[in-house]
Design an enzyme around this catalytic site. Structure first.
Site, PDB file in Angstrom:
ATOM      1  N   HIS A 452       0.741  -1.382   0.050  1.00 23.11           N
ATOM      2  CA  HIS A 452      -0.189  -0.007   0.029  1.00 23.11           C
ATOM      3  C   HIS A 452       1.068   1.268   0.288  1.00 23.11           C
ATOM      4  O   HIS A 452       0.684   1.842  -0.851  1.00 23.11           O
ATOM      5  CB  HIS A 452      -1.281  -0.355   1.211  1.00 23.11           C
ATOM      6  CG  HIS A 452      -1.940   1.043   0.946  1.00 23.11           C
ATOM      7  ND1 HIS A 452      -3.772   1.266   1.006  1.00 23.11           N
ATOM      8  CD2 HIS A 452      -1.052   2.233   1.862  1.00 23.11           C
ATOM      9  CE1 HIS A 452      -3.486   2.346   1.148  1.00 23.11           C
ATOM     10  NE2 HIS A 452      -3.186   3.423   1.551  1.00 23.11           N
ATOM     11  N   GLU A 453       1.746   1.664   1.093  1.00 25.75           N
ATOM     12  CA  GLU A 453       2.489   2.184   0.791  1.00 25.75           C
ATOM     13  C   GLU A 453       3.974   2.726  -0.284  1.00 25.75           C
ATOM     14  O   GLU A 453       3.583   4.101  -0.672  1.00 25.75           O
ATOM     15  CB  GLU A 453       3.275   2.016   2.590  1.00 25.75           C
ATOM     16  CG  GLU A 453       2.773   2.499   3.914  1.00 25.75           C
ATOM     17  CD  GLU A 453       1.817   3.488   3.697  1.00 25.75           C
ATOM     18  OE1 GLU A 453       1.908   4.711   3.338  1.00 25.75           O
ATOM     19  OE2 GLU A 453       0.707   3.289   4.270  1.00 25.75           O
ATOM     20  N   HIS A 456       1.935   5.269  -2.859  1.00 21.32           N
ATOM     21  CA  HIS A 456       1.839   5.879  -2.591  1.00 21.32           C
ATOM     22  C   HIS A 456       3.116   5.903  -3.057  1.00 21.32           C
ATOM     23  O   HIS A 456       3.097   7.656  -4.075  1.00 21.32           O
ATOM     24  CB  HIS A 456       1.603   6.431  -1.207  1.00 21.32           C
ATOM     25  CG  HIS A 456      -0.088   6.449  -0.646  1.00 21.32           C
ATOM     26  ND1 HIS A 456      -0.700   7.067  -1.106  1.00 21.32           N
ATOM     27  CD2 HIS A 456      -0.221   5.838   0.506  1.00 21.32           C
ATOM     28  CE1 HIS A 456      -1.790   6.920  -0.616  1.00 21.32           C
ATOM     29  NE2 HIS A 456      -1.795   5.711   0.715  1.00 21.32           N
ATOM     30  N   HIS A 459       3.588   6.985  -6.380  1.00 25.68           N
ATOM     31  CA  HIS A 459       2.235   7.294  -7.624  1.00 25.68           C
ATOM     32  C   HIS A 459       2.970   8.844  -7.548  1.00 25.68           C
ATOM     33  O   HIS A 459       3.224   9.895  -8.448  1.00 25.68           O
ATOM     34  CB  HIS A 459       1.029   8.512  -6.127  1.00 25.68           C
ATOM     35  CG  HIS A 459       0.221   8.616  -6.936  1.00 25.68           C
ATOM     36  ND1 HIS A 459      -0.930   8.828  -6.098  1.00 25.68           N
ATOM     37  CD2 HIS A 459       0.098   9.345  -8.238  1.00 25.68           C
ATOM     38  CE1 HIS A 459      -2.097  10.179  -6.990  1.00 25.68           C
ATOM     39  NE2 HIS A 459      -1.154   9.940  -8.109  1.00 25.68           N
TER      40      HIS A 459
END
Length: 669
Positions: A452-453, A456, A459
């Site tokens: 998940h991190e 980010h 991104h």
């Protein structure tokens, strides 16, 4: 002043040279420099243009942004009493400067003049420039530039106080979490706890010069204890301790802080013409309005409530401190899956390399550790990320808990991407530490968190914009979780797991039957987990659609009315007093975004599933149409550009499968 390392020109944050006493003079000098830059824009006698006004304002506080990013980020992950004190002192000063800029009517009029030039055709802008112009104008309005007299002064004062209160909230929560431990000296009290959990607790005790075993409220200690301990009385003690963080009535109590935050946010919204703070926030989100949000959440709640009730009944849960323990027992019974049996196949180093390899396979990225880059703590490792011969940025990984770090996991930046300047991105987690000869072994949920991190992080890393305020994760809050959540989907794909999941001792690959069990258990307690997320969202809405009540006021009473909880509430326990996302972070009136983005991420991953989860063309399209674009266009446009249509929630409902009983043969359809 030039001797201050923070004010010198550097490319890499000089963590090895920064002293706490550098921050205050550096922040003050950077503010003064930014004020001069802004005044130069206002004093420019040339006709206002995008370049000499909007673009100039974008870069006016760049040095301040760099200095404050280091100070604030380190205060979250490697703080001291001295750093907390200077951050709490200087953050309101930074807010004061920001409010001075955003309420400067002379500056606002120059930006409006730019808008008129564009509308009249005297100046042509790119799509990204138009977005920056629109965002700049909107920021002035949303920061009260139209307010006059006492209302304008009150708005500015409130913003400064809110900044200090958010810092106080986070400080109190961390201090209260660190203040409580469970010290056990009788081995009988460890019944049910796996060897890895016992070893970690013994190491924790030894670090404090204690005999026996020490358990804390940090996730790597708290979660395994609540999952495996057979001592129901001790689970209750741990649960009550965790549930009362920030609400124990001591010097770290957050009730007063929350009340004041709620009051001030409500007043700010009213000053700007909104009924509630929620109305103010949502007017600039994908969801657009409070009625739309309530409809979305209530429809989802009604859909998952029967499954949530079934989950708790099947697990036999009657009290909150039994939830993790009984859920784990049910998972073993249904799927013959033991999370502890999985951990040896997920050593942190291997998981990290597996994730790096995935990004190499999807986007052609290469990660190479650079030990020459200064770090702020010995646990931190830094990687240079390249795409062919091009450097994409630096990635700082900070993986293990310590008393100077707040709980949870997050991604942030020391510097964002703009033009040819590449980002410096930080990923912070609180994963189980190595113990003795055993490496850090991750629970499967921690593998998901890492993915998940890193979603980010990529991104931010793959951003390709001209203006930093539009790059990477600078998107609408209810879209920001989509790129991170979409990456979690790979955790359940055998083709991905088989690339890195190997036993840390034998090197044997994760057995095929284990992968099947992971996939079968993907929706274990899905109804309850979805309802829990919705509960947190409803809590967020409850606080931000009201002001504090007169008389006796506690966050617990507000939360109790907001929750749709199927378990009896525990007196003295309150999520809100430790709810850093909404009271210490940037998710106020936005926690629903996790569920909102889930609709988008499930839909997007359906294309990857259709095309192939390692399909380079699909990945290139996702990178080009979404990841690289940041906030340069509305999220709905980015979604349509990639998917070729509007969002469809069918993919999410299919993935959750909450309407199918666990033993139904159709559940894997």
């Amino acid at each position: 002043m030039t001797m201050n390392i923070l004010l010198q020109d550097w490319n890499l944050p000089p963590f090895d040279k920064i002293k706490v006493e550098d921050y205050e003079p550096a922040v003050r000098a950077a503010i003064a420099e930014a004020e001069r830059n802004v005044e130069a824009i206002v004093d420019n006698h040339d006709e206002p243009t995008f370049e000499n006004t909007v673009e100039a304002l974008e870069t006016a506080s760049r040095r301040l942004d760099r200095v404050s990013a280091i100070m604030v980020n380190l205060n979250e992950c490697c703080t001291t009493d001295e750093l907390q004190a200077v951050t709490m002192k200087m953050e309101p000063e930074i807010t004061r400067f920001s409010m001075k800029v955003m309420t400067d009517k002379r500056l606002y009029e120059r930006v409006r003049s730019c808008e008129l030039r564009v509308k009249s055709g005297d100046e042509r802008l790119t799509v990204e420039q138009r977005t920056l112009l629109e965002n700049t104008l909107k920021s002035f309005v949303r920061h009260g530039v139209a307010l006059e007299g006492e209302e304008a002064d009150r708005y500015r004062r409130n913003e400064e106080e809110l900044t200090a209160l958010k810092q106080r909230f986070s400080h109190n929560a961390l201090a209260d979490q660190n203040a409580w431990t469970l010290h056990l000296t009788d081995e009988a009290d460890l019944a049910g706890l796996p060897p890895t959990v016992r070893d970690a607790a013994r190491a924790e005790a030894e670090a404090k010069r204690l005999k026996g075993w020490l358990f804390t409220l940090a996730a790597p200690s708290y979660i395994p204890f609540m999952t495996y301990s057979e001592r129901r009385d001790l689970r209750e003690r741990m649960y009550r301790a965790y549930g009362s963080i920030g609400g124990r009535g001591n010097e770290n109590d957050n009730n007063g802080v929350i009340r004041r935050i709620v009051e001030l946010r409500a007043e700010q919204a009213r000053l700007l013409g909104y009924d509630t703070y929620c109305d103010y926030v949502l007017s600039d989100r994908m969801v657009q309005s409070l009625p739309n949000l309530r409809r979305f959440m209530l429809e989802l709640k009604d859909a998952v409530l029967p499954a949530a009730e079934r989950d708790l009944a099947d697990a036999g849960v009657t009290a909150a401190w039994d939830l993790s323990y009984m859920s784990e027992k049910l998972k073993r019974q249904r799927y013959d899956l033991d999370d502890e049996a999985l951990r040896p196949y997920f050593p942190l180093e291997a998981v990290r390399e597996g994730i790096f390899a995935l990004y190499g396979r999807l986007y052609g990225l290469h990660f190479e550790e650079d030990k020459s880059v200064p770090v702020y703590h010995e646990d931190v490792r830094v990687y240079r990320v390249t795409d062919g011969g091009r450097e994409m940025g630096l990635l700082y990984l900070d993986m293990h808990p310590r008393e100077s770090k707040r709980s949870g996991a997050w991604m942030t930046e020391f510097r964002g991407q703009y033009g040819d300047v590449r980002p410096q991105i930080q990923v912070v987690c609180n994963f189980s530490k190595p113990t003795g000869s055993t490496p850090a072994l991750l629970r499967f949920s921690e593998v998901e968190t890492f993915m998940h991190e890193m979603g980010h992080a990529m991104h931010g890393m793959l951003s390709e914009v001209h203006y930093e305020s539009l790059g990477g994760t600078n998107v609408k809050r209810d879209f920001v979780e989509m790129p991170s959540q979409v990456m979690e989907n790979w955790c359940y794909e055998p083709e991905f797991l088989s690339t890195f999941a190997r036993h840390y001792v034998t090197g044997a690959p994760l057995p095929t039957e284990y992968i099947g069990k992971i996939r079968a258990a993907q929706n274990h307690m899905a109804g309850w987990l979805c309802l829990r997320q919705l509960n947190l969202g409803f809590t967020d809405i409850a606080f931000h659609t009201m002001g504090a009540e007169s008389g006796e006021w506690k966050a617990e009473s507000v939360e109790a009315r907001a929750m749709t909880n199927l378990l009896p509430r525990v007196e003295g326990c309150c999520t809100a007093t430790n709810f850093n996302h909404i009271f210490g972070g940037g998710y106020a009136s936005g926690y629903y975004g996790y569920k909102w983005a889930e609709v988008l991420d499930a839909d997007i991953f359906s294309r990857f599933k259709h095309d192939g989860i390692f399909n380079r063309e699909t990945a290139a399209a996702f990178r080009r149409e979404v990841l690289s674009r940041g906030g340069t266009e509305h999220p709905a446009v980015l979604f349509r550009n990639f998917m070729g249509r509007e969002p469809d929630n069918k993919a999410l409902l299919k993935r959750m499968n909450v309407f199918v009983k666990p033993n139904d043969q159709s559940q894997d359809a």
